[in-house]
Design an enzyme around this catalytic site. Structure first.
Site, short mmCIF file in Angstrom:
data_model
loop_
_atom_site.label_atom_id
_atom_site.label_comp_id
_atom_site.label_asym_id
_atom_site.label_seq_id
_atom_site.Cartn_x
_atom_site.Cartn_y
_atom_site.Cartn_z
CD GLU A 183 46.59 42.05 41.33
OE1 GLU A 183 47.51 42.75 42.51
OE2 GLU A 183 46.34 41.31 41.69
CG HIS A 242 44.19 45.76 44.68
ND1 HIS A 242 42.99 45.92 45.10
CD2 HIS A 242 44.35 44.54 44.08
CE1 HIS A 242 42.82 45.11 45.33
NE2 HIS A 242 43.44 44.14 44.51
#
Length: 426
Positions: free
Chosen positions: A287, A290
């Protein structure tokens, strides 16, 4: 063919627009039904665990996922058919102008003139959607209509700026003020996991301020993690279903172990929900990838370019009376109806192409984020975490390639595992 072409050319412009909208709608539906049929065939014929997952996925979990996805796909087919037929009948029978006139009569009896477009239109939605949604949609849409009406020739610029501000405000307040209305958020307690998260965030210069756990288990068994916030005020949210130590399912299983024999206890242990700390860190590494790779910013930029383009084209098309006439509005051109016609019907082909392009881009971003987690030394843990999350979310690991290419914003599990397997071997 020539005769058909002549007949088509003889039709009034509004009739050609109306027929084109209907034909494209059914073409999209038939394409989606074809893809779903291919995927259902995969669900029906793939009855054994793939060889690549033989050592890490049990037959019972695989079969449960297969049947769940098959039932879900079958229901989706019938609900999709109903929606398509219903939408077609509404268009053919003049349902949109009928409901509009009805809402106008209701508004008139309540003492509101035709300039109050949204009151009757949203009445039907108000009984279907959550109060919170209505509290946001009603004022935002009303202000947007007002901006369009008073904005002059360059209203599309003001409308775009308005929607940009609204989206930024909603992103800012959602996690702190809206999401807590539906789920309970608690700070992640001090301990090893929190320290490891803070250390990893610091190592990549992620400006972490808080870490929360949300009780997602009350809503479903699906696991997730995400971050939010602007600039130097980033926060991480972990679903309790992601954390092995927080999962309500694991707590219930532990409470029931007292009267079980050793064999049953062993099975229960193997079916624990959630991930170990190392695997949670690997998921967060993905995550945070990103963020580090700028995927979030890129998505925002693409979204805003698309929004500006749509408002510009809306400004070009809103004055075309034949668009309104195609849907039964011969004497009036309500702004709200114009928004619906243009954004929902006229932009349909563009939206389908854009959606597919964004799906392809999203899959690229997912592979890149996996590679970022690998660079953090998390390939092995992410490999096992993806398998556990797929199991907990009842995901089916086998997909038809066309269905997957068109619909999956995330690469299929086996493709991601293969990329991580190559990384582990390196």
């Amino acid at each position: 063919m020539a005769l058909s072409g002549d007949l088509w050319a003889e039709l009034p412009v509004e009739k050609r627009i109306f027929c084109s909208v209907l034909l494209f709608s059914w073409a999209v539906y038939l394409w989606e039904a074809f893809l779903a049929h291919r995927q259902r065939r995969v669900y029906r014929t793939t009855t054994h665990v793939p060889q690549e997952l033989g050592q890490i996925m049990d037959s019972e979990t695989f079969e449960k996922s297969r049947l769940y996805q098959l039932d879900k796909s079958t229901f989706s087919f019938w609900s999709g058919l109903y929606s398509e037929v219903e939408g077609t009948m509404i268009l053919l029978c003049g349902g949109i102008p009928f409901l509009w006139n009805l809402s106008g009569q209701i508004s008139g009896r309540a003492g509101f003139g035709p300039e109050y477009e949204t009151l009757g239109f949203f009445f039907k939605d108000a009984i279907k959607k959550f109060i919170v949604t209505q509290c946001i949609l009603l004022p935002v849409t009303s202000l947007l209509l007002y901006i369009i009406k008073i904005g002059g020739d360059y209203f599309f610029i003001y409308a775009w700026l308005f929607t940009l501000v609204v989206s930024l405000v909603l992103v800012t307040i959602y996690a702190d003020y809206i999401a807590p209305l539906f789920d309970k958020f608690i700070p992640l307690p001090e301990g090893e996991l929190k320290q490891q998260i803070e250390t990893m965030a610091k190592s990549i210069d992620f400006p972490l301020t808080k870490v929360y756990v949300v009780e997602g288990s009350k809503r479903s068994s699906h696991s997730n993690a995400y971050f939010y916030g602007f600039f130097k005020n980033k926060r991480i949210v972990l679903f309790d279903t992601l954390l092995e130590d927080y999962s309500a399912l694991n707590k219930e299983a532990a409470e029931g172990e007292g009267g079980e024999n050793e064999e049953t206890k062993s099975k229960t242990k193997n079916k624990k929900q959630g991930c170990k700390n190392e695997e949670v860190l690997a998921v967060l590494g993905h995550e945070l990838g990103h963020w580090k790779l700028g995927h979030t910013v890129k998505n925002i930029i693409i979204s805003q370019i698309n929004s500006f383009l749509c408002f510009f084209l809306f400004a070009v098309l809103i004055g075309r009376k034949e668009l309104f006439a195609a849907f039964g509005f011969y004497d009036t051109q309500p702004t709200l109806i114009g928004l619906m016609i243009i954004f929902q019907f006229i932009f349909s082909p563009y939206n389908e192409v854009l959606s597919f392009c964004l799906t392809v881009l999203s899959r690229q971003f997912e592979f890149q984020a996996d590679a970022f987690a690998k660079e953090l030394g998390k390939a092995k843990d992410l490999y096992s975490a993806l398998i556990k999350l797929n199991k907990d979310n009842l995901g089916f690991p086998v997909s038809d390639w066309i269905f997957s290419m068109w619909h999956y914003s995330h690469p299929p599990l086996l493709e991601r595992l293969q990329a991580l397997k190559d990384a582990k071997q390196e």
